[in-house]
Motif scaffolding. Sequence first.
Motif, PDB file in Angstrom:
ATOM      1  N   ASP A 202       4.229  -4.232  -7.944  1.00  0.00           N
ATOM      2  CA  ASP A 202       4.511  -2.932  -8.562  1.00  0.00           C
ATOM      3  C   ASP A 202       3.295  -2.018  -8.544  1.00  0.00           C
ATOM      4  O   ASP A 202       3.428  -0.800  -8.521  1.00  0.00           O
ATOM      5  N   ALA A 203       2.119  -2.603  -8.596  1.00  0.00           N
ATOM      6  CA  ALA A 203       0.904  -1.782  -8.640  1.00  0.00           C
ATOM      7  C   ALA A 203       0.057  -2.003  -7.394  1.00  0.00           C
ATOM      8  O   ALA A 203      -1.165  -1.891  -7.430  1.00  0.00           O
ATOM      9  N   GLY A 204       0.715  -2.365  -6.283  1.00  0.00           N
ATOM     10  CA  GLY A 204      -0.019  -2.522  -5.026  1.00  0.00           C
ATOM     11  C   GLY A 204      -0.995  -3.677  -5.032  1.00  0.00           C
ATOM     12  O   GLY A 204      -1.921  -3.719  -4.225  1.00  0.00           O
ATOM     13  N   GLU A 205      -0.753  -4.644  -5.964  1.00  0.00           N
ATOM     14  CA  GLU A 205      -1.723  -5.733  -6.078  1.00  0.00           C
ATOM     15  C   GLU A 205      -1.553  -6.781  -4.980  1.00  0.00           C
ATOM     16  O   GLU A 205      -2.437  -7.588  -4.741  1.00  0.00           O
ATOM     17  N   GLY A 206      -0.412  -6.767  -4.309  1.00  0.00           N
ATOM     18  CA  GLY A 206      -0.211  -7.668  -3.184  1.00  0.00           C
ATOM     19  C   GLY A 206       0.012  -9.106  -3.598  1.00  0.00           C
ATOM     20  O   GLY A 206      -0.005  -9.452  -4.788  1.00  0.00           O
ATOM     21  N   ALA A 207       0.286  -9.948  -2.612  1.00  0.00           N
ATOM     22  CA  ALA A 207       0.444 -11.387  -2.815  1.00  0.00           C
ATOM     23  C   ALA A 207      -0.097 -12.089  -1.587  1.00  0.00           C
ATOM     24  O   ALA A 207       0.648 -12.628  -0.791  1.00  0.00           O
ATOM     25  N   PRO A 208      -1.424 -12.050  -1.427  1.00  0.00           N
ATOM     26  CA  PRO A 208      -2.004 -12.648  -0.233  1.00  0.00           C
ATOM     27  C   PRO A 208      -1.703 -14.145  -0.169  1.00  0.00           C
ATOM     28  O   PRO A 208      -1.609 -14.766  -1.227  1.00  0.00           O
ATOM     29  N   PRO A 209      -1.534 -14.745   1.011  1.00  0.00           N
ATOM     30  CA  PRO A 209      -1.659 -14.083   2.310  1.00  0.00           C
ATOM     31  C   PRO A 209      -0.364 -13.463   2.806  1.00  0.00           C
ATOM     32  O   PRO A 209      -0.354 -12.865   3.874  1.00  0.00           O
ATOM     33  N   ALA A 210       0.748 -13.602   2.028  1.00  0.00           N
ATOM     34  CA  ALA A 210       2.023 -13.105   2.530  1.00  0.00           C
ATOM     35  C   ALA A 210       2.021 -11.587   2.644  1.00  0.00           C
ATOM     36  O   ALA A 210       2.508 -11.022   3.615  1.00  0.00           O
ATOM     37  N   ALA A 211       1.492 -10.927   1.632  1.00  0.00           N
ATOM     38  CA  ALA A 211       1.500  -9.467   1.623  1.00  0.00           C
ATOM     39  C   ALA A 211       0.165  -8.981   1.088  1.00  0.00           C
ATOM     40  O   ALA A 211      -0.185  -9.301  -0.037  1.00  0.00           O
ATOM     41  N   PRO A 212      -0.600  -8.238   1.884  1.00  0.00           N
ATOM     42  CA  PRO A 212      -1.915  -7.814   1.421  1.00  0.00           C
ATOM     43  C   PRO A 212      -1.814  -6.817   0.267  1.00  0.00           C
ATOM     44  O   PRO A 212      -0.805  -6.129   0.122  1.00  0.00           O
ATOM     45  N   ALA A 213      -2.840  -6.778  -0.566  1.00  0.00           N
ATOM     46  CA  ALA A 213      -2.924  -5.747  -1.595  1.00  0.00           C
ATOM     47  C   ALA A 213      -3.018  -4.397  -0.916  1.00  0.00           C
ATOM     48  O   ALA A 213      -3.642  -4.254   0.131  1.00  0.00           O
ATOM     49  N   LEU A 214      -2.360  -3.400  -1.487  1.00  0.00           N
ATOM     50  CA  LEU A 214      -2.469  -2.039  -0.950  1.00  0.00           C
ATOM     51  C   LEU A 214      -3.413  -1.196  -1.804  1.00  0.00           C
ATOM     52  O   LEU A 214      -3.925  -0.181  -1.367  1.00  0.00           O
ATOM     53  N   ARG A 215      -3.607  -1.661  -3.033  1.00  0.00           N
ATOM     54  CA  ARG A 215      -4.549  -0.986  -3.926  1.00  0.00           C
ATOM     55  C   ARG A 215      -5.961  -1.304  -3.443  1.00  0.00           C
ATOM     56  O   ARG A 215      -6.316  -2.469  -3.246  1.00  0.00           O
ATOM     57  N   GLY A 216      -6.751  -0.259  -3.216  1.00  0.00           N
ATOM     58  CA  GLY A 216      -8.124  -0.472  -2.789  1.00  0.00           C
ATOM     59  C   GLY A 216      -8.237  -1.034  -1.378  1.00  0.00           C
ATOM     60  O   GLY A 216      -9.270  -1.584  -1.007  1.00  0.00           O
ATOM     61  N   ASN A 217      -7.196  -0.893  -0.574  1.00  0.00           N
ATOM     62  CA  ASN A 217      -7.210  -1.414   0.790  1.00  0.00           C
ATOM     63  C   ASN A 217      -7.571  -0.278   1.751  1.00  0.00           C
ATOM     64  O   ASN A 217      -6.802   0.664   1.942  1.00  0.00           O
ATOM     65  N   ARG A 218      -8.735  -0.393   2.375  1.00  0.00           N
ATOM     66  CA  ARG A 218      -9.191   0.735   3.194  1.00  0.00           C
ATOM     67  C   ARG A 218      -8.339   0.934   4.438  1.00  0.00           C
ATOM     68  O   ARG A 218      -8.298   2.021   5.005  1.00  0.00           O
ATOM     69  N   ALA A 219      -7.621  -0.128   4.869  1.00  0.00           N
ATOM     70  CA  ALA A 219      -6.722   0.051   6.019  1.00  0.00           C
ATOM     71  C   ALA A 219      -5.583   1.006   5.657  1.00  0.00           C
ATOM     72  O   ALA A 219      -5.013   1.658   6.517  1.00  0.00           O
ATOM     73  N   VAL A 220      -5.262   1.065   4.351  1.00  0.00           N
ATOM     74  CA  VAL A 220      -4.205   1.966   3.889  1.00  0.00           C
ATOM     75  C   VAL A 220      -4.756   3.370   3.676  1.00  0.00           C
ATOM     76  O   VAL A 220      -4.096   4.361   3.990  1.00  0.00           O
ATOM     77  N   THR A 221      -5.979   3.458   3.169  1.00  0.00           N
ATOM     78  CA  THR A 221      -6.477   4.756   2.708  1.00  0.00           C
ATOM     79  C   THR A 221      -7.368   5.482   3.705  1.00  0.00           C
ATOM     80  O   THR A 221      -7.693   6.636   3.497  1.00  0.00           O
ATOM     81  N   MET A 222      -7.766   4.837   4.788  1.00  0.00           N
ATOM     82  CA  MET A 222      -8.748   5.503   5.656  1.00  0.00           C
ATOM     83  C   MET A 222      -8.191   6.812   6.215  1.00  0.00           C
ATOM     84  O   MET A 222      -6.980   7.002   6.310  1.00  0.00           O
ATOM     85  N   ALA A 223      -9.137   7.717   6.531  1.00  0.00           N
ATOM     86  CA  ALA A 223      -8.749   9.092   6.842  1.00  0.00           C
ATOM     87  C   ALA A 223      -7.689   9.158   7.938  1.00  0.00           C
ATOM     88  O   ALA A 223      -6.701   9.883   7.813  1.00  0.00           O
TER      89      ALA A 223
END
Lengths: 235, 427
Positions: free
Chosen positions: B335-356
């Motif tokens: 719900d808060a992008g915390e992820g469930a590694p290794p099945a699903a990476p966190a999206l919160r604070g994930n630079r692959a998601v946020t990079m320009a």
Amino acid sequence: MLRKSRFAALLGLLMLGSVATAAVPDTMAQRMLACAACHGAEGRATGDGFYPRIAGKPAGYLYHQLINFREGRRLNAQMTYLLERQSDDYLREMAEYFAGLSLPYPPPQPNQAEPARLQRGLQLVRQGDTARGIPACNDCHGEKMTGVTPDIPGLLGLPYDYLVAQFGAWRQGTRHGAAPDCMAAIVAKLTPEDIDAAASWLAAQPMPADPHPATSLPKPLPVSCGSVTGPGASR
Amino acid sequence: MKRALIILALLGAGAAALVFWLGLRSDPGDISMVSPLQTPAGLSVEERGHYLVRVGDCMACHTRQGGADYAGGRMIPTPFGDFYSPNLTPDPETGLGNWSADDFWKAMHEGRSRDGSLLYPAFPYTNYTKLSRDDSDAMFAYLRTLPAVKEARREHQLQFPYNYRFLLVGWRALFFRPGVYQPDSAQDEQWNRGAYLVQGLGHCSACHEARNALGAVQSRDNPAGGLVLNWYAPALAAPAEAGVQHWPKEDIVRLLRDGIAPGASTLGPMAEVVYESLQHASAQDLDAMATYLKSLEPTQPPARGAVQVPTHAVDDMSKRGSLIYAEHCASCHGDAGEGAPPAAPALRGNRAVTMAAAVNPIRVVLFGGYAPGTAGNPRPFGMPPFGSTLSNQDVADVLTYTRSAWGNQGSPVSAAEVARNRQGPLW
């Protein structure tokens, strides 16, 4: 007292759950969620009509298709992209996972084909067309047309659009089986009317009471198929 | 007046002579330099060459899907047109059958073919020029052991004026200086080994550094990563992108070798690099690359100003995006992008998601993907493709939300940018 401590433990569990990361099971089902986007939940297909059901198809057949996509014998950019960097072992495990799913089938799609066309389709399925060197579908795909383990797929429970698209793909050269490519040789002999008739009849059939693939064929295959490596392969 | 004209003409002729000299001069290379990649004793030259060809990932470009290994024919799309890789097998007609080790060295070190013609820098000789002669010879020796495969050569399909090969004279004068890697004496052996691998054999900059309008890599002018094969190869020195300066070394090794590490995984062309090449690199070489990458001076790539989303639209997009997120994403990513590694990476604070550059998250939502199935991660989890479920606007909305929720500070994504990424081949 006991009840109270149980309640506290339960409450503790609940609170733990709310701060821990989302619980995602370490299973094949979880790993294969990417397939569901097109092939439906647990690979049972959607109403879309193009993406086929994969649940319950014979494992060898599914494995060969995964390899065919990976090696470019079948062309679908999305499929190839998803499979390209996976090992044979993992592809085999995927195939076995979907082959092992025994899920109910929906009734066939409503079909507007006129009786003459269905009759022609039935004839091709049951007898083929000896004069033109076309074997009956039954000879390879099983008496009940539910396929034969491990390598031969069933042809029932599939939508008309998907079936016609596969015949078309063989004709256009965008789908190949391992050599010798028996289906390519058969499709080359079929007219568009044959294809339409066979697909119309196949798509109109309900699944038999036992929808599982047969385990053997009564007769040897009428053609050589590079994709059939398991029992029944010998001609 | 006349005198001025003469001086001008002389200057022009001098400049032209300089360009031709720089672009066409022959450079024998410093053949005294011995490769820093000392491989285990007992390996034959061919075995050593096999290892080098693998770590250099020659396979990636020189093998087409379903084709024979190293027989070429793979299409490499670039902004200048489509290149078709040549055949490296020893077939005399269509491959390197008539080549000598000297010819091969000339290609690797100077970017010139056997007949002297200039090679397009889609072949990264700007990196391979750093290789030592003994490594080049070993690679060639291995290629000689391959079965000779006849694979008809396909002409490159390049746009005007890039189809005129002689223009490469000017390009080389501007952007290419041949030269074998010179060890940095201020650094230790392992660092130099890593630098040789990253700058030379591994040719990482071929994808991970921005190219200018003429297709040359010039990181000193532009520290951004590169847009290659419809993906964004993030800048290796930028902590906001792929910089690993603060990572434990073993995590860097895991990412390169297994394709997945805490907080990061590889998809797209990099998954191919890991699968075909890096998972086979020796522990010492992986450690060397990690050592070198950790030491890079941190850079800050420029923000990409391509995203055109009016500010007043962003709130609505985010609101719609949060609903799409709850329906399609939250069950795995939390719900808060915390992820469930290794099945699903966190999206919160994930630079692959946020990079320009938003192209990678856009492609991952549209086409999904699996990390490579390596020995260290043989049964990867996968991201489902949402391209057929979600519209361009839906994808823009959910990414605009994800890139700015939970403390993330990424820029909005426009539906037009999503639409652009529906096209093109998948890698």
